[in-house]
Enzyme design. Structure first.
Site, mmCIF file in Angstrom:
data_model
loop_
_atom_site.group_PDB
_atom_site.id
_atom_site.type_symbol
_atom_site.label_atom_id
_atom_site.label_comp_id
_atom_site.label_asym_id
_atom_site.label_seq_id
_atom_site.Cartn_x
_atom_site.Cartn_y
_atom_site.Cartn_z
ATOM 1 N N HIS A 187 0.971 -1.170 -0.082
ATOM 2 C CA HIS A 187 0.166 0.014 0.050
ATOM 3 C C HIS A 187 0.906 1.036 0.002
ATOM 4 C CE1 HIS A 187 0.448 -0.291 4.470
ATOM 5 N NE2 HIS A 187 0.451 1.218 4.458
ATOM 6 N N ASP B 71 0.078 -7.635 1.379
ATOM 7 C CA ASP B 71 0.674 -6.288 1.403
ATOM 8 C C ASP B 71 2.093 -5.837 1.455
ATOM 9 O OD1 ASP B 71 0.230 -3.530 1.520
ATOM 10 O OD2 ASP B 71 -0.084 -3.445 3.625
ATOM 11 N N SER C 276 4.770 2.525 7.793
ATOM 12 C CA SER C 276 4.357 1.246 7.113
ATOM 13 C C SER C 276 5.295 0.838 6.284
ATOM 14 C CB SER C 276 3.135 1.617 6.119
ATOM 15 O OG SER C 276 1.960 1.825 6.990
#
Length: 508
Positions: free
Chosen positions: A120, A155, A230
């Site tokens: 992402h 992801d 992230s």
């Protein structure tokens, strides 16, 4: 960074030869977290007095990742479609674009510049396009990055950067050895603040967040993880990457001490395949499941949190072929107990497609064992088409993944986005499985379709008295109407719980 050099002429000559072949100094580059390097920097057993040496050794391999994106937005021009539309900078109310950026973290896993991050971090929202990816090392040097591979289900993504000299890098460790209470540190790029280090402990292992994902199995930590962390690494006290920081649970948007990392035991094999350009095949049964909650377990006379309840079985898929039925409770798959920490989705996704496995289930109070040949999991796009929530909130335009199926003709001319009507979606909308048409997924409120009350979940059965079965069918009719100079298209709309009706929609 410390280097060791040989002192004999033989070693020097051998090193020179190797340098000519590889371009890297012989024996010069080892992983930043190589055990020979880590012995002198890891904290003492128990509560560490400082994380400074550990951080100094590991931080050179942690990078910041930024993307430049081109995102489509819908014009809110109130005079769209009129002679005054251009006064507001819009063209007939059609999609416009704007630039956007994203920030995240990552870490280098090899001396030749392979970088791991979250999918992402490097993926644009909706119908946006990523124009460039930049990796910035701790010394401030920026490198253009090439996307090697990405996997939406887990992801994860792998990038590649290059330079003549080797990069500092780190290696994956064994997350299976992680225990609740172990110290960890997270290094990343929260809120654009590069090179930020936080520390904490592992709060839980194999935490299920209830997302229903095939990889809903995380390391939970109270080390501060915020937006921008992230894709960054979570290190244990031996300097091993045991997790990839992925998400937070927070009512405020900031860290409240509940962060989640993808365990290395899940991430490392996927990263290896992405790096090698290999396809990632996952197992699939074709069932819609629900955890065995307290009320559901009580209604069945079963203990809670053991097994999962089958709400529906997809026709033609592996579960249906094996005889699985709605109402079954799956308690064991291939010898593994189904629990909140080891879900049915996780077990099946990590089973090789084509493998024959036993599944133990409860049906009408009786324990049965059926043999199932595991199918191949569809792509995320295919799964999105199979699952449709008519009550889901629209994203304000045409940005959702499902909307990507609709063509620009429908968006620009009718102000709607649509996807094909599959048998699964037909069931969810209360239509027959043999129904034909396309499903509206979003409506531009400023369009005539919006003014006429069309909404998400409506099924377009025909246009100008011609039945439509695909997006291409509807686009072709719209183009023909515009070629013939018609100002509107007559759509026949089916809405759940109501008879089909004709609705004329003006073409813009």
């Amino acid at each position: 960074m410390r280097y060791a050099y040989g002192v004999t002429s033989a070693l020097l000559l051998a090193g020179s030869a190797l340098t000519l072949v590889t371009g890297f100094p012989a024996g010069a580059q080892v992983a930043q977290n190589d055990q020979s390097e880590m012995r002198s920097v890891v904290p003492r057993a128990g509560a560490p007095s400082s994380f400074a040496d550990l951080t100094q050794q590991l931080q050179p391999a942690v990078v910041n990742i930024s993307t430049r994106q081109r995102v489509k937005v819908q014009s809110n021009n109130p005079f769209a479609g009129t002679p005054f539309g251009d006064l507001f900078g819009g063209r007939q109310g059609g999609p416009q674009t704007r630039e956007a950026q994203s920030l995240g973290s990552g870490f280098i896993i090899s001396a030749d510049g392979y970088v791991v991050t979250n999918n992402h971090v490097i993926t644009a929202d909706g119908q946006g396009e990523v124009e460039s990816i930049t990796v910035t090392t701790p010394d401030g040097t920026e490198y253009p990055a090439k996307l090697i591979g990405k996997d939406a289900a887990s992801d994860l993504a792998v990038l590649k950067i290059s330079r003549p000299t080797p990069f500092p890098f780190v290696k994956f460790g064994d997350s299976r050895k992680a225990r609740v209470g172990d110290w960890v540190i997270a290094i990343g790029n929260p809120f654009g603040l590069g090179g930020t280090v936080t520390q904490g402990i592992i709060s839980a292992v194999y935490r299920n967040t209830g997302s229903g994902s095939a990889y809903d199995r995380y390391l939970q930590t109270d080390a501060s993880i915020n937006r921008g962390n992230s894709g960054g690494p979570m290190f244990d006290m031996a300097g091993n990457v045991i997790g990839i920081n992925n998400a937070i649970f927070s009512p405020t948007g900031g860290s409240v001490g509940i962060g989640f990392a993808i365990p290395a035991e899940i991430a490392a094999p996927i990263v290896d395949k992405l790096r090698a350009g290999q396809a990632i095949d996952r197992g699939y049964l074709g069932v819609r499941i629900q955890p065995l909650s307290e009320d559901l377990a009580a209604s069945l006379g079963l203990p809670k949190n053991r097994g999962e309840f089958i709400q529906a079985v997809e026709p033609g898929q592996a579960a249906a072929k094996a005889g699985m039925q709605a109402g079954d409770v799956v308690v064991k798959v291939d010898g593994k107990d189904v629990t909140p920490d080891q879900t049915l989705s996780f077990i099946v996704a990590n089973t090789t497609p084509g493998k024959r496995i036993p599944i133990e289930l409860l049906r009408n109070g009786q324990r049965l064992t059926i043999q199932t040949v595991v199918g191949k999991r569809p792509t995320e796009e295919e799964l999105a088409q199979q699952s449709f929530d008519p009550d889901a909130q629209e994203d304000g335009g045409f940005g959702g993944k499902q909307q990507q199926q609709s063509g620009s003709v429908l968006q620009s001319s009718l102000g709607v986005a649509a996807i094909p009507l599959t048998p699964q979606i037909a069931r969810q909308l209360g239509a027959g499985e043999d129904a034909k048409g396309v499903v509206i997924t979003a409506v531009d409120a400023s369009s005539d379709a919006g003014a006429k009350g069309l909404q998400r979940g409506d099924i377009v059965l025909s246009a100008n008295y011609v039945n439509v079965a695909t997006i291409a069918d509807l686009e072709r009719i719209v183009r023909q109407a515009k070629t013939e100079g018609r100002e509107a298209v007559l759509l026949r709309i089916q809405r759940r719980g109501a008879p089909a009706q004709y609705v004329p929609v003006r073409v813009r």
